[in-house]
Design an enzyme around this catalytic site. Structure first.
Site, mmCIF file in Angstrom:
data_model
loop_
_atom_site.group_PDB
_atom_site.id
_atom_site.type_symbol
_atom_site.label_atom_id
_atom_site.label_comp_id
_atom_site.label_asym_id
_atom_site.label_seq_id
_atom_site.Cartn_x
_atom_site.Cartn_y
_atom_site.Cartn_z
ATOM 1 N N ILE A 20 -12.595 1.317 -2.195
ATOM 2 C CA ILE A 20 -14.621 1.981 -2.704
ATOM 3 C C ILE A 20 -14.916 2.551 -1.328
ATOM 4 C CG2 ILE A 20 -17.165 1.356 -2.130
ATOM 5 C CD1 ILE A 20 -15.995 -1.117 -2.728
ATOM 6 N N ALA A 38 -7.251 19.450 -3.990
ATOM 7 C CA ALA A 38 -7.008 19.556 -2.346
ATOM 8 C C ALA A 38 -6.975 21.784 -1.938
ATOM 9 C CB ALA A 38 -5.354 18.982 -1.931
ATOM 10 N N LYS A 48 -13.594 -4.885 9.415
ATOM 11 C CA LYS A 48 -14.296 -4.397 8.635
ATOM 12 C C LYS A 48 -15.555 -3.782 9.344
ATOM 13 C CE LYS A 48 -11.084 -5.159 5.056
ATOM 14 N NZ LYS A 48 -10.745 -6.762 3.613
ATOM 15 N N VAL A 85 0.742 -0.892 -0.163
ATOM 16 C CA VAL A 85 -0.271 0.223 0.126
ATOM 17 C C VAL A 85 0.682 1.783 -0.323
ATOM 18 C CG1 VAL A 85 -1.542 0.958 1.190
ATOM 19 C CG2 VAL A 85 -1.502 -1.235 0.961
ATOM 20 N N GLU A 112 -3.071 -10.753 3.872
ATOM 21 C CA GLU A 112 -2.926 -10.301 5.141
ATOM 22 C C GLU A 112 -1.884 -10.799 5.168
ATOM 23 O OE1 GLU A 112 -3.899 -6.994 6.789
ATOM 24 O OE2 GLU A 112 -5.241 -7.420 4.225
ATOM 25 N N LYS A 145 -6.703 -1.626 9.588
ATOM 26 C CA LYS A 145 -8.835 -1.961 10.327
ATOM 27 C C LYS A 145 -8.234 -3.042 11.587
ATOM 28 C CE LYS A 145 -7.162 -4.791 6.645
ATOM 29 N NZ LYS A 145 -7.281 -5.016 5.111
ATOM 30 N N GLU A 195 -10.323 5.649 5.092
ATOM 31 C CA GLU A 195 -11.341 5.585 4.097
ATOM 32 C C GLU A 195 -10.542 4.059 3.553
ATOM 33 O OE1 GLU A 195 -13.791 6.323 2.858
ATOM 34 O OE2 GLU A 195 -14.199 4.693 2.287
ATOM 35 N N GLY A 244 -5.009 -4.752 -2.932
ATOM 36 C CA GLY A 244 -4.228 -4.125 -3.847
ATOM 37 C C GLY A 244 -3.363 -3.063 -4.530
ATOM 38 N N ASP A 264 -9.970 -10.297 9.095
ATOM 39 C CA ASP A 264 -10.145 -9.342 8.490
ATOM 40 C C ASP A 264 -11.342 -8.951 8.104
ATOM 41 O OD1 ASP A 264 -8.711 -7.411 7.186
ATOM 42 O OD2 ASP A 264 -9.932 -8.556 4.846
HETATM 43 P P1 NDP Z 1 3.120 -4.893 3.479
HETATM 44 O O1 NDP Z 1 3.494 -5.624 4.400
HETATM 45 O O2 NDP Z 1 3.275 -5.098 1.817
HETATM 46 O O3 NDP Z 1 3.933 -3.932 3.779
HETATM 47 C C1 NDP Z 1 4.213 -3.182 5.246
HETATM 48 C C2 NDP Z 1 5.858 -2.109 5.362
HETATM 49 O O4 NDP Z 1 5.642 -1.949 7.038
HETATM 50 C C3 NDP Z 1 7.148 -2.532 4.966
HETATM 51 O O5 NDP Z 1 7.582 -1.535 3.959
HETATM 52 C C4 NDP Z 1 7.616 -3.146 6.140
HETATM 53 O O6 NDP Z 1 9.263 -3.064 5.897
HETATM 54 C C5 NDP Z 1 6.984 -2.530 7.206
HETATM 55 N N1 NDP Z 1 7.075 -2.608 8.347
HETATM 56 C C6 NDP Z 1 6.754 -3.990 8.787
HETATM 57 N N2 NDP Z 1 6.955 -4.054 9.840
HETATM 58 C C7 NDP Z 1 7.401 -3.022 10.298
HETATM 59 C C8 NDP Z 1 8.286 -2.263 11.586
HETATM 60 N N3 NDP Z 1 8.365 -3.875 12.788
HETATM 61 N N4 NDP Z 1 9.000 -1.867 11.553
HETATM 62 C C9 NDP Z 1 9.071 -0.700 10.725
HETATM 63 N N5 NDP Z 1 8.413 -1.546 9.483
HETATM 64 C C10 NDP Z 1 8.315 -2.528 9.795
HETATM 65 O O7 NDP Z 1 1.555 -4.172 4.121
HETATM 66 P P2 NDP Z 1 0.638 -3.523 3.558
HETATM 67 O O8 NDP Z 1 1.201 -2.761 2.480
HETATM 68 O O9 NDP Z 1 -0.419 -4.823 2.353
HETATM 69 O O10 NDP Z 1 -0.177 -3.413 4.497
HETATM 70 C C11 NDP Z 1 -0.361 -1.952 4.864
HETATM 71 C C12 NDP Z 1 -1.686 -2.136 5.920
HETATM 72 O O11 NDP Z 1 -2.727 -1.582 5.007
HETATM 73 C C13 NDP Z 1 -1.894 -2.877 6.762
HETATM 74 O O12 NDP Z 1 -3.013 -3.075 7.887
HETATM 75 C C14 NDP Z 1 -2.872 -3.768 5.832
HETATM 76 O O13 NDP Z 1 -4.191 -4.242 6.620
HETATM 77 C C15 NDP Z 1 -3.888 -2.595 5.353
HETATM 78 N N6 NDP Z 1 -4.574 -2.749 4.006
HETATM 79 C C16 NDP Z 1 -2.996 -3.796 3.047
HETATM 80 C C17 NDP Z 1 -4.068 -3.829 1.851
HETATM 81 C C18 NDP Z 1 -3.810 -4.714 0.568
HETATM 82 O O14 NDP Z 1 -4.144 -5.271 -0.195
HETATM 83 N N7 NDP Z 1 -2.401 -5.085 0.958
HETATM 84 C C19 NDP Z 1 -5.539 -3.423 1.744
HETATM 85 C C20 NDP Z 1 -6.470 -2.429 2.391
HETATM 86 C C21 NDP Z 1 -5.740 -2.345 3.796
HETATM 87 P P3 NDP Z 1 10.009 -4.135 5.557
HETATM 88 O O15 NDP Z 1 9.072 -4.477 3.953
HETATM 89 O O16 NDP Z 1 10.831 -3.525 5.556
HETATM 90 O O17 NDP Z 1 9.954 -5.441 6.391
HETATM 91 N N1 HSE Z 2 -6.253 -8.668 2.746
HETATM 92 C C1 HSE Z 2 -7.578 -7.767 2.377
HETATM 93 C C2 HSE Z 2 -8.366 -8.976 1.640
HETATM 94 C C3 HSE Z 2 -6.547 -6.824 2.071
HETATM 95 O O1 HSE Z 2 -7.906 -9.670 1.727
HETATM 96 O O2 HSE Z 2 -9.405 -7.723 1.328
HETATM 97 C C4 HSE Z 2 -7.615 -5.552 1.988
HETATM 98 O O3 HSE Z 2 -8.341 -5.750 2.884
#
Ligand code: NDP
Ligand code: HSE
Length: 441
Positions: free
Chosen positions: A136, A33, A205, A14, A190, A105, A129, A302, A201
């Site tokens: 969405i 903005a 939500k 993300v 996740e 979430k 959001e 995504g 999850d």
């Molecule tokens: P990722 O695992 O892809 O990314 C997590 C990031 O956080 C990485 O850059 C990681 O760094 C960093 N990180 C993890 N642990 C630590 C730590 N202890 N200290 C510092 N940095 C840390 O997760 P996502 O981007 O998929 O998800 C992020 C959030 O968004 C979550 O809360 C998820 O539930 C939510 N979300 C995700 C969606 C999705 O489609 N993926 C959709 C909607 C919500 P490094 O890689 O170097 O370890």
């Molecule tokens: N793991 C979640 C899903 C990411 O599959 O919908 C979006 O919140």
């Protein structure tokens, strides 16, 4: 005017999307903005990977607390995920007077009350959001667009991973594990995919949506949660024959005595739009007393779809951060001193209809005994489907058959008692499958 300064903690799926979309659409976003929105600092444990993505455009640090400590940063975006570190970081950012945007979430469903109260006391915003249904704008719709309504119920496909798994298993006959791996590769799942497949999850939500829809505190610990891991291919097929599809739904309903909050596999009539939501797509139906039924559909997971929601929050915060905190939209749509005392109902009090599959001995009178138990419990039958005995037959044994029963609405507690009696019949040969059914009309 000087661009607002943003620090992004967590530059994964993300976070990377947020950086990329802000860079690509910066001019369009600035026009909306009223000033630029610049990511000037990012954190990731793997600093080299972060540098490869952002180049010289932002300062890269390993420690997310360096972002909170930077007085130039106006908005902190939390995209690390999880409960503990994220909670600490968000509370520290609020204490430092930063506005917070998060997609987390899990964090808000469990610690939302503490976080929103800390933000209110400090006069800062926490925007989320992206935490529900990815791209969405369902939070905006529930909190603002539907604000005239007394919301009666909502039901949603709010986990892309499980919807993707159910669709691929049904359409392509693929195995559960193969499809889960693909969902992980595509960045939907996740960090711990059991959160997806066990319904956790989706419950995070649903908890957030129910709080906003009904003006109750977030109460994840009271949500009923059942995932898709025990769902059999036979039930998916039988459901289709009866005109239904099985979806993992998050449901929240207002009753006179309280609020239903539950996540479970659900039969939905195939003719409903939401039954035809496939792949990683999400959809939420909201029933309001004035507007009637409304449907929100789009990508629920995504990189860029989720970034779309995160950036919408960044624009909102940029527009509103100079406004009097009293005049901002409350975090949970209702004023903090006007929350409802309605409790979350225990599962026994939930009212819904059911799909039952019983493996029975193919003998005279078996069906009569089963329907007799339902009749005695005042559970009305909607449809019965009985398979030919020779289609379902134990090897070398007595003929067996599957009997499928659809019921009308009843109390879950009443159904549990009837199920126990049916299960005790000597002619019921295997554990009864029970899947809840929602007509959504
Ligand atoms: P990722 O695992 O892809 O990314 C997590 C990031 O956080 C990485 O850059 C990681 O760094 C960093 N990180 C993890 N642990 C630590 C730590 N202890 N200290 C510092 N940095 C840390 O997760 P996502 O981007 O998929 O998800 C992020 C959030 O968004 C979550 O809360 C998820 O539930 C939510 N979300 C995700 C969606 C999705 O489609 N993926 C959709 C909607 C919500 P490094 O890689 O170097 O370890
Ligand atoms: N793991 C979640 C899903 C990411 O599959 O919908 C979006 O919140």
């Amino acid at each position: 005017m000087k661009a607002i300064q943003v620090g992004v903690m967590g530059l994964g799926t993300v976070g990377g999307g947020v950086f990329e979309v802000l860079r690509r659409n910066q001019e369009e976003i600035r026009r909306r903005a009223g000033r630029g929105i610049e990511v000037t600092m990012v954190s990731r444990r793997d600093v080299a990977k972060a540098r490869a993505l952002v180049g010289d455009a932002a300062q890269v640090v390993a420690d997310p607390r360096a972002i909170i400590a930077n007085p130039e940063i106006d908005i902190v975006v939390e995209l690390i995920g999880g409960y503990d570190l994220a909670r600490e970081l968000v509370l520290e950012a609020i204490a430092a007077g930063k506005h917070v945007v998060t997609a987390n979430k899990a964090l808000l469903a469990v610690h939302g009350t503490e976080i929103f109260e800390a933000a209110r006391a400090k006069g800062v915003m926490v925007a989320f959001e992206a935490a529900v249904a990815g791209g969405i704008p369902i939070i905006k719709a529930l909190r603002e667009g539907l604000t005239a309504n007394r919301i009666q119920w909502l039901a949603g496909i709010i986990n892309g991973t499980t919807n993707f798994i159910l669709s691929e298993m049904r359409d392509k006959g693929l195995d559960f594990d193969v499809v889960l791996k693909e969902a992980q590769r595509l960045g939907y799942a996740e960090a711990d995919p059991t959160f997806d497949i066990e319904g956790v999850d989706a419950a995070h939500k649903a908890t957030i949506m129910s709080a906003i829809a009904f003006g109750i505190p977030v109460q994840f610990d009271k949500a009923y949660i059942e995932g898709i891991t025990k769902l059999g291919a036979a039930d998916i097929r039988y459901a289709e024959q009866l005109g239904y599809r099985i979806k993992l739904l998050g449901v929240s309903k207002r009753r006179d005595s309280g609020i239903e909050l539950r996540v479970h596999p659900t039969l939905v009539p195939s003719k409903r739009l939401i039954a035809n939501v496939e792949g990683a797509m999400n959809a939420v139906v909201v029933q309001g007393d004035a507007v009637g039924s409304t449907l929100y559909y789009g990508k629920g997971a995504g990189s860029e779809p989720t970034a779309s929601a995160v950036i919408a929050d960044l624009v909102d915060v940029t527009r509103l951060h100079t406004a009097d905190p009293q005049n901002r939209v409350p975090h949970l749509a209702f004023q903090p001193d006007a929350m409802s005392p309605l409790p979350i109902l225990p599962m026994d009090e939930v009212i819904t209809s059911y799909y039952l599959r019983l493996r029975v001995a193919d003998q005279a009178g078996v069906l009569a005994k089963v329907t007799g138990i339902l009749a005695a419990a005042n559970i009305s039958i909607d449809a019965v489907l009985q398979r030919e005995a020779d289609e379902v037959c134990a090897e070398g044994g007595e003929p067996q058959t599957d009997v499928i029963i659809l019921t009308h609405d009843t109390r879950e507690g009443t159904m549990n008692a009837a199920l126990a009696q049916m299960q005790a019949l000597p002619t019921v040969l295997a554990p009864i499958t029970r899947i809840r059914k929602e007509e959504l009309n």
